[in-house]
Design an enzyme around this catalytic site. Sequence first.
Site, mmCIF file in Angstrom:
data_model
loop_
_atom_site.group_PDB
_atom_site.id
_atom_site.type_symbol
_atom_site.label_atom_id
_atom_site.label_comp_id
_atom_site.label_asym_id
_atom_site.label_seq_id
_atom_site.Cartn_x
_atom_site.Cartn_y
_atom_site.Cartn_z
ATOM 1 N N ASP A 29 2.830 22.654 68.639
ATOM 2 C CA ASP A 29 1.535 23.321 68.584
ATOM 3 C C ASP A 29 0.482 22.367 68.025
ATOM 4 O O ASP A 29 0.774 21.529 67.164
ATOM 5 C CB ASP A 29 1.636 24.568 67.702
ATOM 6 N N GLU A 80 12.096 -1.423 56.695
ATOM 7 C CA GLU A 80 13.145 -0.562 57.242
ATOM 8 C C GLU A 80 13.504 -0.967 58.665
ATOM 9 O O GLU A 80 14.422 -0.408 59.253
ATOM 10 C CB GLU A 80 12.681 0.899 57.270
ATOM 11 N N CYS A 112 10.572 3.183 52.255
ATOM 12 C CA CYS A 112 9.171 2.730 52.309
ATOM 13 C C CYS A 112 8.705 2.032 51.034
ATOM 14 O O CYS A 112 7.548 1.616 50.945
ATOM 15 C CB CYS A 112 8.247 3.923 52.569
ATOM 16 N N SER A 153 3.996 10.452 63.349
ATOM 17 C CA SER A 153 3.393 9.618 62.302
ATOM 18 C C SER A 153 3.924 8.196 62.243
ATOM 19 O O SER A 153 3.226 7.296 61.765
ATOM 20 C CB SER A 153 3.601 10.277 60.932
ATOM 21 N N HIS A 235 1.329 6.796 48.494
ATOM 22 C CA HIS A 235 2.071 6.659 49.749
ATOM 23 C C HIS A 235 1.587 7.712 50.741
ATOM 24 O O HIS A 235 1.282 8.846 50.360
ATOM 25 C CB HIS A 235 3.572 6.816 49.492
ATOM 26 N N ASN A 267 1.831 6.274 59.685
ATOM 27 C CA ASN A 267 2.606 5.834 58.522
ATOM 28 C C ASN A 267 3.433 4.601 58.863
ATOM 29 O O ASN A 267 4.480 4.708 59.493
ATOM 30 C CB ASN A 267 3.535 6.965 58.052
ATOM 31 N N SER A 297 11.877 6.946 50.158
ATOM 32 C CA SER A 297 12.886 7.993 50.217
ATOM 33 C C SER A 297 14.199 7.491 49.636
ATOM 34 O O SER A 297 14.500 6.310 49.647
ATOM 35 C CB SER A 297 13.085 8.452 51.662
#
Length: 348
Positions: A29, A80, A112, A153, A235, A267, A297
């Site tokens: 959506d 990463e 990150c 993102s 962040h 991101n 994370s």
Amino acid sequence: MSSGIVGWGAYVPRYRLNVLEIAKLWGYDEGVVKSLGLMEKAVPSHDEDSTTMAWEAARNALMRAKIDPSEIKAVLFGSESKVYAVKPTSTIIIDSLGISHETLSADLEFACRAASVGLRLLSGMVEANRIKYGLVIGSDVAQSNPGDVLELSSAAASVAYIVGPADESSAIIEYATSYTTDMPDFWRRDGMPYPLHGEAFTGEPAYFAHIISAVQLLLKEGGYSISDFDYFVFHQPNGKFPLQVAKKLGVPLEKVKEGLVSPYIGNPYNASALLGLAKVLDIAKPGQRILVAPFGSGAGSDAFSILVTDKIEERQKLAPRVEDYINNKKVISYSVYAKTTNKYKVYE
């Protein structure tokens, strides 16, 4: 000896993908896109990756630092999305930039946050008088499973910092803190092409809890208050979270907006908060103070108090600004993006 940022540099690929186009393709959506606060995300060309972007950002940092590459004695690379699973990118950077082989180097991993950890490590090495200059780079072509909400993102960009003595710095690293726990909010096991995320953990238990804890620790230990800072950079997994964490900390939103990059480029993981810091350094004035709080994370957050010096205004003009890269763009279709980034494998 105190340490600081002698030079900084950034790189953002020119290609952009409209986030709404991705959402429509996978049946999301429009309200989902609006709630994330995202417009476009930066994606690499067919000949760009985390290594080539790292070189671009590091070259810009060297231009601002105005030092000989041979004077750098430590190179740390956070990502990463390394090109090689087993082979360091930091060594490629050393040879491609003409940095001395008599140099400490390593690739760092903490989602990150790896480049942020590298910034703390180099700061400590300079302060201990083990090195005079060190280079840290955060560079990612962020990974996401096609159709996953992360694909809205996940972006590509790079940022680099040359850390050195405070008396040569554009901005002094006054104080830093860290906060770390074992948090299963985001992971990618060996052999998996894309990461997974536990949506119940990504907000309050991970992002907000860790950033707020690191920032509050900085304020307490450093003797600062929110009003002591002119800019705040958090962040940016999306455009919504940094505004929400600012509100929770009692930070006026006008002190956050200059450091926002995710609404315009998405991101870029290790280049997220530190790219926002570079964007602020591009415009900051002597005497202004910046609080930057990256997050990774797994999970952990760092918080830095950075004081701008009178050397910054001369160096701001020596390399392209983050805003220059944001504005230099070409919008492409999802099909071109999928082709250039090898999103779909062809088996014969």
